[in-house]
Design an enzyme around this catalytic site. Structure first.
Site, mmCIF file in Angstrom:
data_model
loop_
_atom_site.group_PDB
_atom_site.id
_atom_site.type_symbol
_atom_site.label_atom_id
_atom_site.label_comp_id
_atom_site.label_asym_id
_atom_site.label_seq_id
_atom_site.Cartn_x
_atom_site.Cartn_y
_atom_site.Cartn_z
ATOM 1 N N LYS A 1 0.868 -1.185 0.000
ATOM 2 C CA LYS A 1 0.000 0.000 0.000
ATOM 3 C C LYS A 1 0.898 1.226 0.000
ATOM 4 C CE LYS A 1 -3.447 2.866 0.566
ATOM 5 N NZ LYS A 1 -4.418 3.121 -0.524
ATOM 6 N N CYS B 1 -2.362 9.521 -6.860
ATOM 7 C CA CYS B 1 -3.534 9.279 -6.006
ATOM 8 C C CYS B 1 -4.539 10.400 -6.189
ATOM 9 C CB CYS B 1 -3.159 9.194 -4.527
ATOM 10 S SG CYS B 1 -4.645 9.044 -3.506
HETATM 11 C C1 DHB Z 1 -5.680 5.868 -3.161
HETATM 12 C C2 DHB Z 1 -6.403 5.595 -4.276
HETATM 13 C C3 DHB Z 1 -5.748 5.442 -5.439
HETATM 14 O O1 DHB Z 1 -6.398 5.160 -6.589
HETATM 15 C C4 DHB Z 1 -4.385 5.594 -5.455
HETATM 16 O O2 DHB Z 1 -3.726 5.472 -6.558
HETATM 17 C C5 DHB Z 1 -3.675 5.854 -4.350
HETATM 18 C C6 DHB Z 1 -4.339 6.001 -3.184
HETATM 19 C C7 DHB Z 1 -6.351 6.073 -1.924
HETATM 20 O O3 DHB Z 1 -7.337 6.804 -1.935
HETATM 21 O O4 DHB Z 1 -5.890 5.573 -0.895
#
Ligand code: DHB
Length: 309
Positions: free
Chosen positions: A43, A128
């Site tokens: 993540k 993001c």
């Molecule tokens: C998140 C969502 C995404 O599409 C991304 O690329 C990175 C982070 C998020 O909201 O956590």
């Protein structure tokens, strides 16, 4: 064989999870590593731990998903400790994803990685769409050039970039011209299509809560855009920059199409959510069946070989 390689890092299978889905905790990451997936992507880490946005913040849809997670994660130190521990045990197929809330934060995390023993792939998420008040860096071409210029003054490890989707060929031209100036290991296209809006007409209400219902779209909805971005960059980037294809993969045929467009590896986000790690076995089998049917023995035989009319 479904093996692939980026910047000397070998993956037994070209399929990985996409950053964000089922990869926030050590338990999640170990599950991926114990599956047929070729490796795991963490993540995206921010410098500090984050709770993320208010719920509901993700919804599965008939043809994909919408999310506005807001980068909930355990913070940089948690993932740094994990990747270092795994590396010390001989593992090198974890991609360390980082997403600063600012360019300064990006550079701070890259500096920490540079001064650590970590020598695997790092994925800088420039895309993001869900942090309130923060634009997607990938749409600010000068900011992309600035962060790369600053980063490569000190960073000599393996850096990949997660980019948002682009929609105009002049964007591909301009972004590729910037990227080709730097020793980037790979480009990963695409992140979700940012700021879509999904509504429930029965209740006349948006289906997720943050940002008035606006969120990143993934899944089948985005596959043509993903393929265009993989193909668009493969045609423009220097060959040393590898491609990861992400977007709309839920079958072996989807992987086949991404590889035809030039993907070296692929990542699976939306479809991995509900299905979990068995998806990597299923899709691997489907891809192997397609290759056998078509008489291909390796990915190299068709990678990037899309025909046009
Ligand atoms: C998140 C969502 C995404 O599409 C991304 O690329 C990175 C982070 C998020 O909201 O956590």
């Amino acid at each position: 064989s479904l093996q692939s390689e980026i910047a000397g890092v070998k993956f037994d299978n070209l399929m990985l999870n996409a950053a964000g889905v089922r990869c926030s905790s050590i338990k999640d990451l170990n599950e991926i590593l114990n599956s047929q997936a070729g490796g795991a992507v963490t993540k995206s880490a921010t410098l500090e731990e984050r709770e993320g946005n208010e719920s509901p913040r993700m919804k599965s849809l008939p043809l994909g998903s919408i999310n506005s997670m807001g980068l909930p994660n355990h913070g940089f130190d948690y993932y740094m400790a994990y990747v270092l521990k795994e590396q010390s045990e001989g593992r090198n197929n974890i991609i360390f994803s980082v997403a600063g809330l600012s360019i300064e934060d990006d550079l701070k995390m890259l500096k920490e990685i540079q001064s650590s023993n970590f020598n695997g792939l790092v994925e800088l998420n420039l895309s993001c769409p869900n942090v309130k008040g923060k634009p997607q860096v990938g749409y600010d071409f000068e900011a992309v050039e600035r962060v790369l210029t600053e980063a490569f003054k000190f960073f000599d490890k393996k850096l990949g970039l997660k980019l948002p989707p682009y929609f105009d060929l002049t964007q591909f031209d301009a972004m590729a011209e910037i990227l080709n100036k730097f020793p980037i290991a790979y480009v990963n296209s695409i992140n979700s299509i940012g700021n879509g809006l999904v509504i429930d007409p029965a209740t006349e209400t948006a289906v997720i809560k943050p940002k008035g219902g606006f969120g990143g779209i993934g899944g089948e909805y985005v596959k043509p855009t993903a393929l265009a971005n993989v193909r668009g960059f493969r045609l423009r980037l220097k060959p040393e920059i590898k491609m990861i294809g992400t977007g709309g993969i839920k079958s072996g045929m989807d992987v086949f199409e991404h590889v035809l467009c030039g993907a070296d590896l692929v990542q699976i986000g939306t479809a991995f959510g509900p299905e979990g790690t068995p998806i990597f076995d299923r899709i691997s089998q489907e891809l192997e069946d397609i290759m056998e049917e078509k008489g291909y023995h390796s990915l190299d035989e068709f990678r990037g070989k899309l025909k046009t009319l």
